[in-house]
Design a protein around this motif. Structure first.
Motif, mmCIF file in Angstrom:
data_model
loop_
_atom_site.group_PDB
_atom_site.id
_atom_site.type_symbol
_atom_site.label_atom_id
_atom_site.label_comp_id
_atom_site.label_asym_id
_atom_site.label_seq_id
_atom_site.Cartn_x
_atom_site.Cartn_y
_atom_site.Cartn_z
ATOM 1 N N VAL A 17 0.840 -1.206 0.000
ATOM 2 C CA VAL A 17 0.000 0.000 0.000
ATOM 3 C C VAL A 17 0.877 1.259 0.000
ATOM 4 C CG1 VAL A 17 -1.672 1.345 1.369
ATOM 5 C CG2 VAL A 17 -1.982 -1.121 1.094
ATOM 6 N N LEU A 18 1.945 1.258 0.813
ATOM 7 C CA LEU A 18 2.845 2.418 0.871
ATOM 8 C C LEU A 18 3.517 2.648 -0.491
ATOM 9 C CD1 LEU A 18 4.369 4.659 2.355
ATOM 10 C CD2 LEU A 18 6.031 2.950 3.133
ATOM 11 N N HIS A 19 4.020 1.580 -1.099
ATOM 12 C CA HIS A 19 4.722 1.732 -2.391
ATOM 13 C C HIS A 19 3.776 2.211 -3.487
ATOM 14 C CE1 HIS A 19 8.595 0.483 -1.031
ATOM 15 N NE2 HIS A 19 8.209 -0.728 -0.681
ATOM 16 N N LEU A 20 2.568 1.641 -3.539
ATOM 17 C CA LEU A 20 1.612 2.072 -4.570
ATOM 18 C C LEU A 20 1.145 3.509 -4.313
ATOM 19 C CD1 LEU A 20 -0.467 -1.210 -5.044
ATOM 20 C CD2 LEU A 20 1.040 -0.145 -6.726
ATOM 21 N N SER A 21 1.096 3.911 -3.027
ATOM 22 C CA SER A 21 0.671 5.271 -2.681
ATOM 23 C C SER A 21 1.699 6.304 -3.135
ATOM 24 C CB SER A 21 0.456 5.408 -1.170
ATOM 25 O OG SER A 21 -0.576 4.559 -0.747
ATOM 26 N N TRP A 22 2.995 6.035 -2.839
ATOM 27 C CA TRP A 22 3.995 7.040 -3.254
ATOM 28 C C TRP A 22 4.114 7.071 -4.780
ATOM 29 C CZ3 TRP A 22 8.203 6.153 -6.220
ATOM 30 C CH2 TRP A 22 8.889 4.945 -6.129
ATOM 31 N N MET A 23 3.896 5.932 -5.430
ATOM 32 C CA MET A 23 3.924 5.923 -6.905
ATOM 33 C C MET A 23 2.786 6.789 -7.476
ATOM 34 S SD MET A 23 4.751 1.943 -7.751
ATOM 35 C CE MET A 23 6.155 1.124 -6.995
ATOM 36 N N ALA A 24 1.595 6.672 -6.867
ATOM 37 C CA ALA A 24 0.454 7.488 -7.313
ATOM 38 C C ALA A 24 0.766 8.971 -7.119
ATOM 39 C CB ALA A 24 -0.801 7.106 -6.525
ATOM 40 N N PHE A 25 1.331 9.316 -5.959
ATOM 41 C CA PHE A 25 1.686 10.706 -5.664
ATOM 42 C C PHE A 25 2.780 11.190 -6.623
ATOM 43 C CE2 PHE A 25 3.919 13.621 -2.367
ATOM 44 C CZ PHE A 25 3.316 14.739 -2.906
ATOM 45 N N PHE A 26 3.759 10.322 -6.895
ATOM 46 C CA PHE A 26 4.849 10.629 -7.827
ATOM 47 C C PHE A 26 4.269 11.011 -9.203
ATOM 48 C CE2 PHE A 26 7.912 9.370 -11.087
ATOM 49 C CZ PHE A 26 9.138 9.792 -10.585
ATOM 50 N N ILE A 27 3.309 10.214 -9.673
ATOM 51 C CA ILE A 27 2.705 10.483 -10.987
ATOM 52 C C ILE A 27 1.928 11.797 -10.976
ATOM 53 C CG2 ILE A 27 0.929 9.660 -12.617
ATOM 54 C CD1 ILE A 27 1.999 6.795 -11.983
ATOM 55 N N THR A 28 1.210 12.087 -9.875
ATOM 56 C CA THR A 28 0.475 13.367 -9.820
ATOM 57 C C THR A 28 1.451 14.540 -9.931
ATOM 58 O OG1 THR A 28 0.509 13.603 -7.377
ATOM 59 C CG2 THR A 28 -1.376 12.424 -8.330
ATOM 60 N N PHE A 29 2.631 14.416 -9.320
ATOM 61 C CA PHE A 29 3.604 15.509 -9.379
ATOM 62 C C PHE A 29 4.279 15.610 -10.746
ATOM 63 C CE2 PHE A 29 5.124 18.034 -5.566
ATOM 64 C CZ PHE A 29 3.862 18.089 -5.001
ATOM 65 N N VAL A 30 4.485 14.465 -11.413
ATOM 66 C CA VAL A 30 5.027 14.502 -12.781
ATOM 67 C C VAL A 30 4.054 15.256 -13.689
ATOM 68 C CG1 VAL A 30 5.575 13.098 -14.823
ATOM 69 C CG2 VAL A 30 6.438 12.413 -12.579
ATOM 70 N N VAL A 31 2.756 14.929 -13.557
ATOM 71 C CA VAL A 31 1.728 15.580 -14.390
ATOM 72 C C VAL A 31 1.606 17.059 -14.030
ATOM 73 C CG1 VAL A 31 -0.747 15.623 -14.949
ATOM 74 C CG2 VAL A 31 0.447 13.434 -14.769
ATOM 75 N N TRP A 32 1.592 17.359 -12.724
ATOM 76 C CA TRP A 32 1.412 18.743 -12.261
ATOM 77 C C TRP A 32 2.577 19.635 -12.706
ATOM 78 C CZ3 TRP A 32 1.538 20.634 -6.477
ATOM 79 C CH2 TRP A 32 0.888 21.868 -6.375
ATOM 80 N N PHE A 33 3.786 19.071 -12.712
ATOM 81 C CA PHE A 33 4.976 19.860 -13.059
ATOM 82 C C PHE A 33 5.526 19.512 -14.444
ATOM 83 C CE2 PHE A 33 4.856 20.220 -8.423
ATOM 84 C CZ PHE A 33 5.025 21.595 -8.265
ATOM 85 N N ASN A 34 4.650 19.026 -15.350
ATOM 86 C CA ASN A 34 5.144 18.659 -16.686
ATOM 87 C C ASN A 34 5.291 19.865 -17.616
ATOM 88 O OD1 ASN A 34 2.533 19.279 -17.528
ATOM 89 N ND2 ASN A 34 1.941 17.153 -17.924
#
Length: 489
Positions: A17-34
């Motif tokens: 759950v922790l690993h999938l959560s940080w991956m989801a957050f990582f993707i939101t930041f890639v999209v937000w700062f693309n």
């Protein structure tokens, strides 16, 4: 609550759950700062002016302030699994819109709507708090925040290369579209692999979705006062877009925005009253009380930590470029050292909180933050470059470890409202960014750093009022029975 050992290399149970959560957050930041790394390409293709580019950067963060509050409430009500999956899927649409845009207006609408994906952070805070016991919570939340936050640095390193690989003037469009596709695909992966709580655990929901609950009369008024800066920051963004700022909006439109914000605040007062009017008739039983001042202190600290991080990441390449006469590429690489610290600093701040207590850790890190920014204010062209970079990295450690320590404390205040509390605290980080970047438009770099140091000192003073989370918090089950949740040893 899963009390098994904390094993970072495991991909089972709570660690999955922790690993999938940080991956989801990582993707939101890639999209937000693309957008920022591809800025010059977008500017050239769409034929934008420098003012229009600045406007797009402002619009990119504008919606995140209310979005974090709204997403926090939805998370508490519907659960992190559904809300995170929906956010990743829905926000892929404005991402594709931006990739396909061929005018300033289309790009502006897409960037404004993409501000919503910046709220994803709040969801994982609640999810991680459901799976980890209090003595592992700071470390887990720190890993979630720090590794996820690194998405902005990853975007800066990979997207320009991706754009060049695709080549041509539309290379940036393919790079942006790929981030949207990642978001869409991961929304399904997340939905089918994550549960809101461990088997047999209860997911406590707030009684009301429309406003935060408080448990005393004084806290009722305190909550209303703490809401004002969030509306103030949105008004400040309106002013920046007005003829007095960059002139994107007319005076009439900006006046309408101001009136809308006043009307929204009046509506919010009515909702806070509706949810909390019972406290004026009868006191809340002591076992169910919490102190809103705990939330207020964390809001102020996140204003100074994450607010300064967002602002400094935006201006640091330019600062190094102008101070040391570096090329844009070299300045970008040097400035990225600040963002790189996220990988270890934020988990470090959470771990220190778990080991040495929430309040004492925050006091030390906030003091370091103030000293760090004071030092940054001293940096000038007479400094060796390596020393300036070392000062930025040292400052960055205290900033990001401070963020980790803030969110090691948030889930320990009132479990069923963790999303709402995280939403408000997270929104204050964006308020800080708006305020600091506005200050930067009026003053020189050293004054800008001194202003942040001053707010860190203010944060340190308010922190003295915070109480160390202690003992247990009570939550009521659907059948009326009470569950006690440990928040300290």
């Amino acid at each position: 609550m899963d009390s098994t050992a904390f094993s970072i290399f495991s991909f089972k149970g709570k660690m999955k759950v922790l690993h999938l959560s940080w991956m989801a957050f990582f993707i939101t930041f890639v999209v937000w700062f693309n957008f920022a790394p591809l800025l010059s390409m977008v500017k050239e293709t769409l034929g934008l002016t420098t003012e229009e580019i600045k406007t797009l950067l402002i619009l990119n963060v504008a919606l995140t302030i209310p979005a974090r509050v709204v997403i926090g409430m939805l998370t508490d009500k519907y659960g992190p699994r559904l809300v995170y999956s929906a956010l990743l899927a829905v926000c892929s649409i404005p991402c594709f819109m931006f990739a396909l845009s061929d005018s300033f207006l289309q790009a502006a609408i897409a960037r404004f709507l993409l501000g919503f994906i910046g709220a994803g952070f709040v969801i994982g805070i609640r999810l991680v708090s459901e799976w980890f016991p209090h003595d592992q919570l700071g470390t887990a939340e720190g890993i979630y925040g720090g590794w996820g936050n690194f998405g902005s640095a990853a975007a800066a390193f990979t997207l320009p290369t991706l754009a060049l690989v695709f080549g041509g003037e539309d290379g940036w469009r393919y790079a942006v579209a790929i981030t949207g596709a990642m978001s869409l695909v991961f929304s399904a992966i997340f939905y089918f692999n994550v549960e809101d709580t461990p088997k047999g655990a209860t997911y406590f929901k707030p009684k009301h979705l429309t406003a935060m609950e408080v448990t005393s009369k004084g806290d009722f008024f305190f909550l209303l006062i703490m809401k004002i800066p969030m509306y103030g920051a949105l008004a400040l963004l309106g002013w920046k877009l007005s003829p007095a700022g960059i002139g994107m909006l007319s005076d009439f439109t900006v006046t309408c925005i101001y009136l809308s914000l006043v009307a929204l605040y009046a509506y919010e007062i009515s909702q806070v009253w509706k949810v909390n009017k019972n406290i004026f008739a009868e006191p809340v039983p002591e076992v169910h009380q919490y102190k809103f001042k705990q939330v207020a202190v964390l809001n102020i600290l996140y204003f100074a930590t994450f607010g300064s991080e967002l602002a400094v990441v935006s201006m640091l390449p330019l600062f190094f470029s102008e101070t040391f006469e570096l090329t844009p590429v070299m300045a970008g690489m040097v400035a990225s050292a600040y963002a790189f610290m996220n990988l270890m600093s934020r988990p470090g701040g959470g771990w220190l909180s778990d080991k040495f207590g929430r309040k004492s850790t925050l006091l030390i890190l906030t003091a370091g933050l103030a000293v760090g920014y004071f030092l940054m204010g001293q940096v000038g062209s007479h400094w060796p470059l390596w020393l300036a970079v070392a000062a930025a990295m040292a400052c960055s450690f205290f900033v990001q470890a401070g963020e980790g320590a803030v969110f090691a404390t948030v889930p320990l205040i009132k479990r069923r409202m963790t999303g709402q509390i995280a939403g408000m605290t997270g929104a204050y980080g964006n308020v800080g960014a708006v305020v600091y970047l506005t200050v930067l438009s009026f003053v020189d770099y050293s004054t800008f750093f001194y202003v942040i140091a001053g707010t860190a000192v203010l944060g340190f003073a308010t922190l003295i009022l915070m109480e160390e989370p202690n003992g247990q918090i009570a939550e009521v089950n659907d059948d009326g029975s009470v569950t006690m949740i440990d928040v300290s040893h």
